[in-house]
Design a protein around this motif. Structure first.
Motif, mmCIF file in Angstrom:
data_model
loop_
_atom_site.group_PDB
_atom_site.id
_atom_site.type_symbol
_atom_site.label_atom_id
_atom_site.label_comp_id
_atom_site.label_asym_id
_atom_site.label_seq_id
_atom_site.Cartn_x
_atom_site.Cartn_y
_atom_site.Cartn_z
ATOM 1 N N GLY A 198 2.666 -36.245 -74.435
ATOM 2 C CA GLY A 198 3.677 -36.914 -75.236
ATOM 3 C C GLY A 198 3.095 -37.439 -76.527
ATOM 4 N N LEU B 192 3.437 -40.536 -79.079
ATOM 5 C CA LEU B 192 3.931 -41.897 -79.125
ATOM 6 C C LEU B 192 3.600 -42.547 -80.456
ATOM 7 N N TYR C 28 3.651 -48.391 -72.781
ATOM 8 C CA TYR C 28 4.878 -47.709 -73.216
ATOM 9 C C TYR C 28 5.900 -47.772 -72.095
ATOM 10 N N PRO D 253 9.662 -46.255 -71.432
ATOM 11 C CA PRO D 253 10.755 -45.412 -71.929
ATOM 12 C C PRO D 253 12.085 -46.160 -71.959
ATOM 13 N N ASN E 181 1.536 -44.474 -69.028
ATOM 14 C CA ASN E 181 2.136 -45.456 -69.940
ATOM 15 C C ASN E 181 1.130 -46.385 -70.617
ATOM 16 N N THR F 106 7.267 -46.181 -79.032
ATOM 17 C CA THR F 106 8.366 -45.229 -78.914
ATOM 18 C C THR F 106 7.830 -43.807 -78.848
ATOM 19 N N GLU F 107 8.626 -42.931 -78.273
ATOM 20 C CA GLU F 107 8.235 -41.533 -78.155
ATOM 21 C C GLU F 107 8.785 -40.733 -79.331
#
Length: 337
Positions: free
Chosen positions: A2, A4, A221, A223, A290, A327-328
């Motif tokens: 991912g 971020l 993190y 979501p 995360n 945030t992603e």
């Protein structure tokens, strides 16, 4: 994998112009096989007269700012974009000899792990709390008192997982703006604390059993969460009227995992064959899920995210506000940091 983006905005306001001293920041994540920086940006108001970077004794990236002006506003706005490789169901390949507890670290690693094994303030209360996670007939080979194994063993990961889960289930998370970290004994006695308190408790407890551990400061993190801001009153920031610290251990005021991305703290335990393994007792996370590492050290006092001084009256500081969002990104960028 991912992508971020982390924004960390800290604002100090003063009732009258104050002269700023040196400020040090730990905002830049530690690059590794599971984390790659794509781009970074740091805006500071007022503009520093000098800005440079260094690596501390733990190889953490530290930004140092010096100022030559007076101001009523001091602001640090850090924006970082990174690629994060998450291990959802980590299966750590521990050495055969380390798969069950107790075990001994290789002799050639003892000098390097000495500080990771050291307990600054050992206590029988923490020893007894840590021992409850052992089978009734297992005694740690390096714990206090230093008794050798009688009979029986327990899986190393089972032991550490049980301790992390117990902290999550039995202790109450409480936000705290005031600087500092509770002692492990304090956390056990009051039954509550912040993520820094929980990490420090587990570090002391695993060290009591003979594990090498270190403190980690960074971000978490969450979501589908919205950015949160935290305000600290001036009374939490003052040290003396002439040379006043404007820094506060920002990781001491994170939000629980269901309240949004935030500064965060956890620990790593050194396990032969797997290396430094992440344990987040606040959220019962094992592995890097995360978690965005920024700095590591032997104790919380060595990884304050933002610290500095100003010259002026202690009453000049009106307070501090911190806003953190993680945030992603929809698409990865090819621009390297």
């Amino acid at each position: 994998m991912g992508v971020l983006s982390v924004r960390h905005l800290t604002t100090y306001r003063y009732a009258e112009p104050v002269r700023l001293g040196e400020h040090r920041m730990m905002f830049r994540p530690r690059e590794s096989h599971d984390l790659r920086l794509i781009r970074t940006r740091l805006n500071i108001t007022p503009q520093p007269a000098d800005l440079h970077w260094l690596h501390d004794v733990f190889d953490n990236s530290v930004t140092v700012a010096n100022f030559d002006c007076a101001t009523t506003l001091l602001q640090f706005d850090s924006m970082i974009t990174l690629q994060h490789v998450e291990t959802r169901l980590p299966d750590y390949a521990l050495e055969v000899t380390a798969r069950t507890f107790p075990f001994d670290y290789p002799r050639d690693e003892h000098p390097d792990l000495a500080q990771a094994l050291h307990r600054p303030d050992p206590s029988l209360e923490v020893d007894q709390w840590a021992a409850r996670f052992l089978p009734s007939r297992v005694l740690p080979s390096q714990a206090l008192p230093r008794a050798r194994l009688r009979t029986g063993t327990i899986g190393t990961m089972d032991l550490l997982r049980a301790m992390a889960l117990a902290i999550r289930r039995e202790l109450r998370y409480l936000r705290r703006v005031e600087r500092g970290v509770q002692t492990p004994v304090q956390t056990l006695r009051v039954g509550s604390g912040t993520c820094r308190d929980f990490a420090w408790l587990m570090i002391d407890a695993v060290r009591a059993l003979g594990f090498a551990a270190r403190f980690v400061s960074g971000y978490i993190y969450v979501p589908d969460a919205t950015p949160k801001s935290t305000a600290a009153p001036a009374s939490t920031l003052s040290i003396s009227p002439q040379s006043v610290s404007t820094g506060a251990p920002l990781s001491a005021t994170p939000l629980p995992i269901d309240d949004g991305g935030a500064t965060h703290a956890w620990l790593q335990v050194y396990l032969p064959g797997a290396g430094w393994v992440d344990f987040d007792p606040t959220n019962s996370i094992i592995g890097n899920r995360n978690l965005i590492r920024v700095a590591v050290a032997w104790s919380p006092m060595q990884v304050v995210p933002l610290w500095g001084t100003y010259v002026g009256s202690a009453s000049s500081c009106l307070g501090m506000q911190v806003m953190v969002s993680v945030t992603e990104e929809p698409h990865p960028s090819n621009t390297l940091a």
